[in-house]
Motif scaffolding. Sequence first.
Motif, mmCIF file in Angstrom:
data_model
loop_
_atom_site.group_PDB
_atom_site.id
_atom_site.type_symbol
_atom_site.label_atom_id
_atom_site.label_comp_id
_atom_site.label_asym_id
_atom_site.label_seq_id
_atom_site.Cartn_x
_atom_site.Cartn_y
_atom_site.Cartn_z
ATOM 1 N N PHE A 321 0.707 -1.126 -0.025
ATOM 2 C CA PHE A 321 0.142 -0.013 -0.086
ATOM 3 C C PHE A 321 0.826 1.427 -0.014
ATOM 4 N N ARG A 322 1.841 1.317 0.815
ATOM 5 C CA ARG A 322 2.795 2.370 0.741
ATOM 6 C C ARG A 322 3.540 2.762 -0.255
ATOM 7 N N VAL A 323 4.183 1.653 -1.009
ATOM 8 C CA VAL A 323 4.755 1.653 -2.287
ATOM 9 C C VAL A 323 3.823 2.172 -3.194
ATOM 10 N N MET A 324 2.187 1.999 -3.527
ATOM 11 C CA MET A 324 1.450 2.356 -4.328
ATOM 12 C C MET A 324 1.230 3.702 -4.012
ATOM 13 N N VAL A 325 1.107 4.270 -2.861
ATOM 14 C CA VAL A 325 0.828 5.553 -2.482
ATOM 15 C C VAL A 325 1.891 6.555 -2.899
ATOM 16 N N GLY A 326 3.183 5.961 -2.757
ATOM 17 C CA GLY A 326 4.277 6.838 -2.582
ATOM 18 C C GLY A 326 4.613 7.043 -4.192
ATOM 19 N N MET A 327 4.432 6.214 -4.795
ATOM 20 C CA MET A 327 4.771 6.125 -6.341
ATOM 21 C C MET A 327 3.387 6.907 -6.773
ATOM 22 N N GLY A 328 2.228 6.843 -6.425
ATOM 23 C CA GLY A 328 1.385 7.787 -7.118
ATOM 24 C C GLY A 328 1.554 9.073 -6.678
ATOM 25 N N MET A 329 2.006 9.431 -5.740
ATOM 26 C CA MET A 329 2.418 11.036 -5.156
ATOM 27 C C MET A 329 3.533 11.584 -6.050
ATOM 28 N N LEU A 330 4.479 10.592 -6.087
ATOM 29 C CA LEU A 330 5.604 10.957 -6.961
ATOM 30 C C LEU A 330 5.181 11.308 -8.344
ATOM 31 N N MET A 331 4.482 10.657 -8.928
ATOM 32 C CA MET A 331 4.069 10.896 -10.476
ATOM 33 C C MET A 331 3.026 11.995 -10.568
ATOM 34 N N ILE A 332 2.279 12.500 -9.343
ATOM 35 C CA ILE A 332 1.580 13.528 -9.576
ATOM 36 C C ILE A 332 2.405 14.891 -9.362
ATOM 37 N N PHE A 333 3.386 14.770 -8.533
ATOM 38 C CA PHE A 333 4.195 15.767 -8.665
ATOM 39 C C PHE A 333 5.091 16.104 -9.684
ATOM 40 N N ILE A 334 5.620 14.881 -10.283
ATOM 41 C CA ILE A 334 6.585 15.118 -11.405
ATOM 42 C C ILE A 334 5.626 15.560 -12.588
ATOM 43 N N ALA A 335 4.335 15.245 -12.669
ATOM 44 C CA ALA A 335 3.472 15.424 -13.671
ATOM 45 C C ALA A 335 3.391 16.984 -13.727
ATOM 46 N N TRP A 336 2.849 17.511 -12.390
ATOM 47 C CA TRP A 336 2.433 18.927 -12.393
ATOM 48 C C TRP A 336 3.684 19.843 -12.429
ATOM 49 N N PHE A 337 4.774 19.487 -11.837
ATOM 50 C CA PHE A 337 6.095 20.178 -11.944
ATOM 51 C C PHE A 337 6.565 20.324 -13.379
ATOM 52 N N SER A 338 6.520 19.127 -14.077
ATOM 53 C CA SER A 338 7.015 19.194 -15.669
ATOM 54 C C SER A 338 5.999 20.046 -16.435
ATOM 55 N N ARG A 339 4.628 19.895 -16.408
ATOM 56 C CA ARG A 339 3.630 20.648 -17.010
ATOM 57 C C ARG A 339 3.863 22.211 -16.672
ATOM 58 N N ILE A 340 4.050 22.515 -15.592
ATOM 59 C CA ILE A 340 4.092 24.043 -15.158
ATOM 60 C C ILE A 340 5.422 24.276 -15.881
ATOM 61 N N GLN A 341 6.575 23.728 -15.924
ATOM 62 C CA GLN A 341 7.916 24.301 -16.474
ATOM 63 C C GLN A 341 7.556 24.502 -18.090
ATOM 64 N N LEU A 342 6.923 23.314 -18.444
ATOM 65 C CA LEU A 342 6.553 23.389 -20.076
ATOM 66 C C LEU A 342 5.577 24.648 -20.435
ATOM 67 N N TRP A 343 4.999 24.868 -19.520
ATOM 68 C CA TRP A 343 4.054 26.090 -19.891
ATOM 69 C C TRP A 343 4.809 27.502 -19.786
ATOM 70 N N LYS A 344 5.650 27.473 -18.668
ATOM 71 C CA LYS A 344 6.373 28.467 -18.629
ATOM 72 C C LYS A 344 7.494 28.587 -19.680
ATOM 73 N N ASN A 345 8.301 27.675 -20.054
ATOM 74 C CA ASN A 345 9.445 27.841 -20.791
ATOM 75 C C ASN A 345 9.568 27.104 -21.983
ATOM 76 N N LYS A 346 8.149 26.735 -22.407
ATOM 77 C CA LYS A 346 7.857 25.943 -23.715
ATOM 78 C C LYS A 346 9.034 24.638 -23.800
ATOM 79 N N SER A 347 9.628 24.298 -22.942
ATOM 80 C CA SER A 347 10.603 23.111 -23.085
ATOM 81 C C SER A 347 11.009 22.747 -21.515
ATOM 82 N N LEU A 348 11.534 21.705 -21.600
ATOM 83 C CA LEU A 348 11.996 20.946 -20.086
ATOM 84 C C LEU A 348 13.317 20.969 -20.025
ATOM 85 N N SER A 349 13.970 21.260 -18.852
ATOM 86 C CA SER A 349 15.474 21.313 -18.643
ATOM 87 C C SER A 349 16.004 19.735 -18.837
#
Length: 457
Positions: A321-349
């Motif tokens: 259960f903790r692996v599932m939730v932990g990986m899910g939270m990591l996926m959420i963070f990376i998705a939002w962080f990447s999408r915001i950076q893509l919106w601001k800079n038009k590309s990813l670092s």
Amino acid sequence: MLDTLMLSRMQFAANISFHILFPTITIALGWFLFYFKLRFNLSEDPIWMRAYRFWVKIFALTFALGVVTGITMSFQFGTNWPGFMETVGNIAGPLLGYEVLTAFFLEATFLGIMLFGINRVPPKVHTFATFVVAFGTTVSAFWILSLNSWMQTPAGFEMRDGVAHVTDWFEVIFNPSFPYRFTHMLLASGLTASFLVAGVSAYRIMRGDSKRAPRLTLKSALTVACILAPMQLFVGDMHGLNTLEHQPQKVAAMEGVWHTEKNVPLLLFAIPDEEAKTNHFEIKIPNMASLILTHKMDGEIKGLNEFEGKHPPVVPVFWGFRVMVGMGMLMIFIAWFSRIQLWKNKSLSPWLLKVLFAMSFSGWVATLAGWYVTEIGRQPYLVSGILTVKDAATDIAPANVGLSLSLYLMLYAVLMVAYLHTVFLMARKAVEIEDISYEEMQKSNLQHQNKAEVNHV
């Protein structure tokens, strides 16, 4: 020495673990393809067709492995678990049959048009075929999740002479946990496919692909992930409430709760000790488990001691259960962080592209962890309250099961290496392809087609 029961459980776990990886991708990837094709039809921008052509190859490869590995599942019902079909075959058999008749035949029929008919049928027919294949994968998930959910929360049946007979098919199909499990699985598939598309697209960009296609698919995948992630949190919460109502022993194992109590803390870390019936080295947040599971700070959660001899093994459920939730939270963070950076800079670092590439198959980790929580959390039952795993297992010699298990594991290892190698080989080849126009691509395809017809004549 491992006995027949343990070897059979290991074999089924290996087979279902390997099989579920591929439908988890194809269920949602089919809808990605339909979206790409629709965008091409509406805009006539060839970039969408290039995206479609690349990802339809990966879809075909993944779909093929899903079909092949799914066949072995049905064999095991007869070879390793005869008691399952003897007891609940009146329910399991028709549900599996409905899946074949309404989904698999539908997918198989239109898959040929989808893969090979793009230059042979009208565009609308090809788009319709893509839709039917995507719809078929979802229908397939509907029937499989209906059966699995029924095994978790049986309804709409009665027992006669030790055999389950249907009294209401609607209650069987739409059993108490089905709506939550089905929705949870579809969203998990969407996130899995989103990170695969994003990860492979990032890999192409890292390899120097300057074409628009990988950047477009990367943006699309991250957008989908950002939309689905909050929905998955909400559905996961609803699913947890349903599980607490119908399978409290599973929730107790997930949270490491040994004694029935209120104001239950959320354990961020602990080492469950089943012999001592306690946890060691706990790191906890006061009252948070009660709040999450019951939506009340002082909500009561039944402990494992209330289900003596009828609760699942705690350690794999607790950590799964903790692996599932932990990986899910990591996926959420990376998705939002990447999408915001893509919106601001038009590309990813570059470093973020590497992170997305590393997380290409992160959905598999979360899916497998969640599946283990679901299946192990049902123990000692195969069908909750009706049939135990022990009563359903075969009594053939352990050596026979051990031999087949060894062959399965070797084959799956080879197939997994081949699959991963092929996916990224396709990505590397796509980097080398020149960015030609759609008209030139169609002309080239037509020339190859005419050459093939001449050679055939």
